[in-house]
Each structure stands twice: as structure tokens, then as C-alpha cells.
Design a protein around this motif. Structure first.
Motif, PDB file in Angstrom:
ATOM      1  N   MET A   1      10.189 -37.863 -56.986  1.00 23.19           N
ATOM      2  CA  MET A   1      10.378 -38.301 -55.489  1.00 23.19           C
ATOM      3  C   MET A   1       9.075 -38.362 -54.723  1.00 23.19           C
ATOM      4  N   THR A   2       8.760 -39.123 -53.950  1.00 22.71           N
ATOM      5  CA  THR A   2       7.566 -39.115 -53.169  1.00 22.71           C
ATOM      6  C   THR A   2       7.891 -38.556 -51.666  1.00 22.71           C
ATOM      7  N   ALA A   3       7.159 -37.381 -51.552  1.00 20.83           N
ATOM      8  CA  ALA A   3       7.566 -36.330 -50.361  1.00 20.83           C
ATOM      9  C   ALA A   3       6.992 -37.286 -49.111  1.00 20.83           C
ATOM     10  N   ASN A   4       6.307 -38.108 -48.926  1.00 21.80           N
ATOM     11  CA  ASN A   4       5.765 -38.702 -47.911  1.00 21.80           C
ATOM     12  C   ASN A   4       6.280 -40.058 -47.862  1.00 21.80           C
ATOM     13  N   GLY A   5       7.191 -40.634 -48.651  1.00 19.81           N
ATOM     14  CA  GLY A   5       7.554 -42.035 -48.588  1.00 19.81           C
ATOM     15  C   GLY A   5       8.241 -42.225 -47.333  1.00 19.81           C
ATOM     16  N   SER A   8      11.527 -40.698 -46.799  1.00 15.01           N
ATOM     17  CA  SER A   8      11.509 -39.293 -46.970  1.00 15.01           C
ATOM     18  C   SER A   8      12.545 -38.499 -46.051  1.00 15.01           C
ATOM     19  N   GLY A   9      13.219 -37.551 -46.538  1.00 20.68           N
ATOM     20  CA  GLY A   9      14.284 -36.762 -45.739  1.00 20.68           C
ATOM     21  C   GLY A   9      15.499 -37.727 -45.462  1.00 20.68           C
ATOM     22  N   GLU A  29      14.341 -42.988 -54.679  1.00 19.62           N
ATOM     23  CA  GLU A  29      13.552 -41.832 -55.052  1.00 19.62           C
ATOM     24  C   GLU A  29      11.933 -42.195 -54.857  1.00 19.62           C
ATOM     25  N   GLY A  32      10.936 -41.717 -51.480  1.00 18.00           N
ATOM     26  CA  GLY A  32      10.961 -40.747 -50.865  1.00 18.00           C
ATOM     27  C   GLY A  32      12.464 -40.170 -50.443  1.00 18.00           C
ATOM     28  N   THR A  34      16.578 -39.285 -50.897  1.00 16.79           N
ATOM     29  CA  THR A  34      17.496 -38.750 -52.075  1.00 16.79           C
ATOM     30  C   THR A  34      18.804 -39.697 -51.968  1.00 16.79           C
ATOM     31  N   CYS A 254      13.246 -49.632 -44.980  1.00 20.76           N
ATOM     32  CA  CYS A 254      12.168 -48.823 -44.704  1.00 20.76           C
ATOM     33  C   CYS A 254      11.561 -49.046 -43.376  1.00 20.76           C
TER      34      CYS A 254
END
Length: 262
Positions: A1-5, A8-9, A29, A32, A34, A254
Motif C-alpha cells: 500500500m502507498t501510504a501517501n497515495g 490514502s485513508g 492498494e 493508497g 484500502t 483520484c
């Protein structure tokens, strides 16, 4: 997973199963997000009583038009069972959509025509304007597919016959899995790749005593036919790309999230 994609969240519901669902989950994923995969549609061969008739006169068609990868898959399976090698037939093959065209090419069918846009209406208009000649056309399709292409061709004096080669249904246990997921997780976006996926989703909610209007989940769709199904149900699609592909849908999602978080 890309945390800052860009996603994200975000918790994102995927309503397509199989390898396509797995691929979409991996893409989310990587961006970023889930992913939660709960297939709302599945497919199987349809026992059309007219199948033997279509197979027997297959060589009489000058064009065969596919509007989905499943149409290609189940058509070829039916031909294979009948001992017919389609790549050797003197037939022109047409596709609606890049993924459909790619599936055909991988299966040995040379695509002679594909419209620039991916809707049935666009196909019919572009096909007739392109100068291609057709007298008899076959459209292998699913049981829930529309009749727009066949209707348009018939109005132009072309014999257009539709053969149902597969059917769409809700997978066993999907309603229960969806209900459990929505009970324990906040889902930011639900992705729908077909009108039937959305209808099954809505039906599953209603059977569980849930109101789709009460969900805070936003809806992302792959194209206009799915968006129309959403709007017909009184809901709204927050995301719908200009190009009707999964990649374009994810790009539009996005962009939507970026604008929302500015």
C-alpha cells in the motif's frame, strides 16, 4: 500500500469478483486505498434453446459484434464444444471497448472494427458511417444486455440477431457479506462496473432493511449506462470518467478525492 497515495485513508468497495476484482484491488492498494472485495455479479453459460441454430448458420453472418469480454469467452466456449474453429471462419469481428478488443485478439479473432467511444449507440453510428457493409450481423450477449445496437442496425435494413451466451447473477452469500462489511466498516466509495452490479447492490441493501439513500458511501461508475442505472434508482454517481475504462475510472476517482481534500 502507498501510504501517501491519492486514495490514502479511503475504504473502497469493489463489486467485481474474479481476476478482474483482484487486479482492481491491487490497483487501489497501489494508490493508497484500502479495498474490500464483495462481488455483486457473477457469470455462467446460458442454455439458449436456439444455440444450435446460431452455431449451424454461423458462416452466414458477415459480422459478429461483441460488447464484453464475457460475450467473447462464452461464445468461443460454445463454438469449441461444437467443434468450430472461429479464427478460420470468413467473418468480420467487431468490438465495443478496448478490453473486449484485447480479449478477442488474444483469442485469435482479428478485430476489423471498434468505435472510438465505447457505448452501444456510439458503435452503431460509427459503424454505419465508416463505410463497412453488412447484411447479417450476430451479437453474442448476456441476458441483461440492452438491444440498442441490434435495434439501430435493424432500422438501417441490416438483419441483426442476438444470441444470449451467458447470464449474470448474484453470487451466493454476497448479500450477507455486504451487510457484515457495511456493519463494521465505513466505506468511502463503492465502485460499479455494470448496471447489474449496482442493481444487485441496491437489492441486497433493501433485503437487509438498509436504505441506499442513508449511506454516506459515494458511488463511482465506469460509464454512462451504469450511471443511468444509479440515477434511475434515485441516487447519484459522484465519479464517472470520460473514457469508459477501469483505469480512467480510477483516475477520475483520484481527481475527485484530490479536489475534495483541497
Amino acid at each position: 500500500m502507498t501510504a501517501n497515495g491519492p486514495l490514502s485513508g479511503k475504504n473502497i468497495l469493489i463489486t467485481r469478483g474474479g481476476k478482474d476484482g483482484e487486479k482492481l484491488a491491487a490497483q487501489i492498494e497501489a494508490l493508497g486505498g484500502t479495498p474490500f472485495v464483495v462481488p455483486m455479479v457473477s457469470f455462467r453459460a446460458y442454455a439458449d434453446l436456439s444455440a444450435s441454430v446460431f452455431l449451424r448458420k454461423l458462416s452466414a453472418y458477415d459480422w459478429v459484434v461483441f460488447t464484453s469480454k464475457n460475450g467473447v469467452r462464452y461464445f468461443l466456449e460454445a463454438c469449441s464444444r461444437a467443434g468450430i474453429a472461429c479464427e478460420h471462419l470468413n467473418i468480420n469481428w467487431a468490438a465495443v471497448g478496448k478490453k473486449t478488443a484485447a480479449c478477442m485478439e488474444q483469442s485469435g479473432l482479428k478485430v476489423s472494427f471498434a468505435p472510438r467511444k465505447f457505448t452501444a449507440k456510439d458503435f452503431a453510428r460509427e459503424f454505419l458511417r465508416s463505410g463497412h457493409r453488412a447484411s447479417r450481423v450476430l451479437l453474442p450477449k448476456g441476458n441483461l444486455a440492452g438491444t440498442e445496437i441490434a435495434d439501430f442496425l435493424r432500422k438501417s435494413g441490416i438483419i441483426a440477431e442476438e444470441w444470449i451466451v451467458y447470464e449474470t447473477y448474484m453470487p451466493e452469500g454476497a448479500k450477507e457479506k455486504l451487510t457484515r462489511l457495511l456493519g463494521r466498516e465505513h466505506i468511502d466509495f463503492a465502485l460499479f462496473l455494470s448496471p447489474s452490479a449496482f442493481r444487485h447492490f441496491k437489492g441486497a441493501l433493501e433485503e437487509s432493511g438498509m436504505d441506499i439513500a442513508g449511506l454516506s458511501t459515494r458511488i463511482a461508475v465506469i460509464g454512462p449506462s451504469t450511471r443511468q442505472a444509479v440515477e434511475k434508482a434515485g441516487s447519484r454517481a459522484a465519479v464517472c470518467p470520460d473514457e469508459y475504462t477501469v483505469e480512467a475510472m480510477l483516475g477520475a476517482l483520484c481527481d475527485f478525492v484530490r479536489l475534495e481534500e483541497k
